[in-house]
Design a protein around this motif. Sequence first.
Motif, short mmCIF file in Angstrom:
data_model
loop_
_atom_site.label_atom_id
_atom_site.label_comp_id
_atom_site.label_asym_id
_atom_site.label_seq_id
_atom_site.Cartn_x
_atom_site.Cartn_y
_atom_site.Cartn_z
N UNK A 371 9.04 -6.61 14.18
CA UNK A 371 10.22 -5.84 13.81
C UNK A 371 11.34 -6.26 14.77
N UNK A 372 12.49 -6.70 14.25
CA UNK A 372 13.49 -7.33 15.12
C UNK A 372 14.24 -6.40 16.07
N UNK A 373 14.05 -5.07 15.95
CA UNK A 373 14.67 -4.12 16.89
C UNK A 373 16.18 -4.34 17.10
N UNK A 374 16.91 -4.33 16.02
CA UNK A 374 18.37 -4.48 16.13
C UNK A 374 19.01 -3.10 16.32
N UNK A 375 20.22 -3.09 16.87
CA UNK A 375 20.99 -1.84 16.90
C UNK A 375 21.59 -1.66 15.50
N UNK A 376 21.16 -0.62 14.76
CA UNK A 376 21.54 -0.52 13.34
C UNK A 376 23.03 -0.39 13.10
N UNK A 377 23.77 0.19 14.08
CA UNK A 377 25.20 0.41 13.85
C UNK A 377 26.05 -0.81 14.21
N UNK A 378 25.41 -1.83 14.83
CA UNK A 378 26.15 -3.05 15.19
C UNK A 378 26.01 -4.11 14.11
N UNK A 379 27.00 -5.00 14.04
CA UNK A 379 26.93 -6.11 13.07
C UNK A 379 25.96 -7.16 13.58
N UNK A 380 25.66 -8.14 12.71
CA UNK A 380 24.80 -9.26 13.10
C UNK A 380 25.39 -9.95 14.33
N UNK A 381 26.69 -10.19 14.29
CA UNK A 381 27.39 -10.89 15.37
C UNK A 381 27.28 -10.10 16.68
N UNK A 382 27.49 -8.81 16.60
CA UNK A 382 27.46 -7.95 17.80
C UNK A 382 26.05 -7.87 18.38
N UNK A 383 25.03 -7.84 17.50
CA UNK A 383 23.64 -7.79 17.97
C UNK A 383 23.27 -9.06 18.75
N UNK A 384 23.72 -10.21 18.26
CA UNK A 384 23.42 -11.48 18.94
C UNK A 384 24.25 -11.61 20.23
N UNK A 385 25.49 -11.11 20.19
CA UNK A 385 26.40 -11.27 21.33
C UNK A 385 25.91 -10.53 22.58
N UNK A 386 25.16 -9.44 22.40
CA UNK A 386 24.71 -8.65 23.56
C UNK A 386 24.00 -9.54 24.59
N UNK A 387 23.05 -10.35 24.12
CA UNK A 387 22.31 -11.22 25.04
C UNK A 387 23.15 -12.39 25.51
N UNK A 388 23.94 -12.95 24.61
CA UNK A 388 24.75 -14.13 24.93
C UNK A 388 25.72 -13.83 26.06
N UNK A 389 26.34 -12.66 26.02
CA UNK A 389 27.31 -12.29 27.06
C UNK A 389 26.65 -12.25 28.44
N UNK A 390 25.33 -11.92 28.46
CA UNK A 390 24.65 -11.82 29.76
C UNK A 390 24.23 -13.17 30.31
N UNK A 391 23.79 -14.10 29.43
CA UNK A 391 23.24 -15.37 29.93
C UNK A 391 24.28 -16.48 30.09
N UNK A 414 25.86 -17.21 7.58
CA UNK A 414 27.29 -17.51 7.74
C UNK A 414 28.17 -16.47 7.05
N UNK A 415 27.70 -15.97 5.90
CA UNK A 415 28.52 -15.02 5.13
C UNK A 415 28.21 -13.56 5.46
N UNK A 416 27.31 -13.31 6.41
CA UNK A 416 26.91 -11.92 6.67
C UNK A 416 27.03 -11.55 8.15
N UNK A 417 27.82 -12.33 8.90
CA UNK A 417 27.92 -12.09 10.34
C UNK A 417 28.48 -10.72 10.69
N UNK A 418 29.34 -10.22 9.80
CA UNK A 418 30.02 -8.95 10.10
C UNK A 418 29.38 -7.75 9.40
N UNK A 419 28.20 -7.98 8.81
CA UNK A 419 27.49 -6.87 8.16
C UNK A 419 26.72 -6.07 9.19
N UNK A 420 26.78 -4.73 9.12
CA UNK A 420 25.96 -3.94 10.06
C UNK A 420 24.48 -4.10 9.73
N UNK A 421 23.65 -4.02 10.76
CA UNK A 421 22.21 -4.26 10.60
C UNK A 421 21.57 -3.28 9.62
N UNK A 422 22.05 -2.02 9.58
CA UNK A 422 21.40 -1.03 8.71
C UNK A 422 21.53 -1.36 7.23
#
Length: 560
Positions: A371-391, A414-422
Amino acid sequence: MGIIKFENVSKSFGEGTSRTDVLKDINLEVNEGEFLVLLGFSGTGKTTLINLMAGLDTPTKGSVTFKDKPITGPGPERGVIFQSYSLMPWLTVKGNVMLAMDSVFPKMPRAEKEEKVEHYIKMVGLSHATTRRPAELSGGMRQRVNVARALAMNPEVLLLDEPLSALDALTRANLADEIEEIWSADKKTCVLITNDVDEAIILADRIIALNPDGTLGEEFKVTIPRTRDRMEMNDNEEFKKLRVDVTKYLMDVGIEGKVEGSRILPDVTPIHGAPKAVADAQKGLIDKNFLDFSQLHKVYPTPKGPLTVVEDFNLKLNRGEFISLIGHSGCGKSTVLTMAAGLNEISKGAIRLDGRHVEGADPERAVVFQSPNLFPWLTAKENVAIGVDKVYPKASMAERQDVVEYYLERVGLADAMDRPAHSMSNGMKQRVGIARAFALSPKLLLLDEPFGMLDSLTRWELQEVLMEVWDRTKVTAICVTHDVDEAILLADRVVMMTNGPQATIGKIVDVDLPRPRTRKALLEHPDYYKFRQDVLDFLEEYEHGAKPKKKEEKSKIAAE
């Protein structure tokens, strides 16, 4: 003779602009006494098709008939077994089966009913559990009650809507064999919906693929003599050819060609990446034994004393190597993986990555769970960015954004980067999980049954995605799986674990197959089935217990 017929059937849901066409122009005849399998991706209308046969839905256009009479609702002549168990939780196994008998045969004498209920419970191997309630049963046992209940209604047609998909591989295979035996003994007509190609070929007289646009696809006749033993099928040329033909067809209609991305990955150094000069100086050191498991043990305290789950696990990986870890449920595969991730304490022994001991979680070791454990209220882009900003602390905002978008594009979002995870399907969420792991630019990628919650056809698609992205990064990777084909497809080596407790490495198979790999190409490779047989033989050896049984012991266990 056709027992169920579809003539120009279409089915839509909703009205006007919100209308969805699920099935289009279906012409289908189910022959009396045959075992028909309908095979397709999620969302191709498989369940709608079986609901029309069951009388739980009516067509928008066209007609569905049973023995030339229109189907206007459910009937006892059509027994349905669904994916979910839908048992009455307060009733015992016997009570649940008796409920079906009472509804269909209200005038049958009680003694005769009792006798029939007992017969069908015995048929599905649950005589020892007649007084248990659903909460006391495993998933496989609950599905057996469902089968017994459907059979007790003595239907002319059995309609099976993915009845095995929620079960583990071994239980699934055993129950599929039982369904075939019941079909063969009673010569009922069977219609099975599945997304598992091997299951379809083992069971079917005829396989019909469903296309993603809701139309019927190609038909495949299965003329392999019955009974079809799973182990023997690995050497059966017709089985292999059918497997290739059906797989190719489904992949061609279901997995659209990926558009090559236009993004260039920015040249930024992650926080755990060594400077170029240091990396060059260490090159000879870190290529060999990049990851080293040395005398690894995991012991849990219990009221009865210490329990050793994993014992003396020794394995060395070179940099850029991809390992599959396989074994029966409970053999400690995930325990090894979580210790490598630093999420589970090592009881004894050591794990060294790039020359340093693994201690605690770190973004240099990225994990993709079932189970990918995404933050449901964040978009695909925002979910990936959390780790990227740290490393990538020294990269600019624009460069970090480029890293995020590059990997989301690579996994087909590519066409769903701004869709929320939920608002995403399970398959899309897992794509985000894969993008997030790769975007951390880890030294080690750990995958724990990453496609286990997905239907097998979506799994194929994401395996291709994973291989394509891995091929660009060549990150050192370990994937825990129970799927033999997945293990071989992904790995340079398949590491097989003995049963727990005290599980350890039982055998290692070197998968000497060309890369980059695709499922289609591998299924046609002359050595593919040799590797498959090696893994299947090992798993069969350990099927019944912690230590391999002799053949006579195995027969005795099977009889029990």
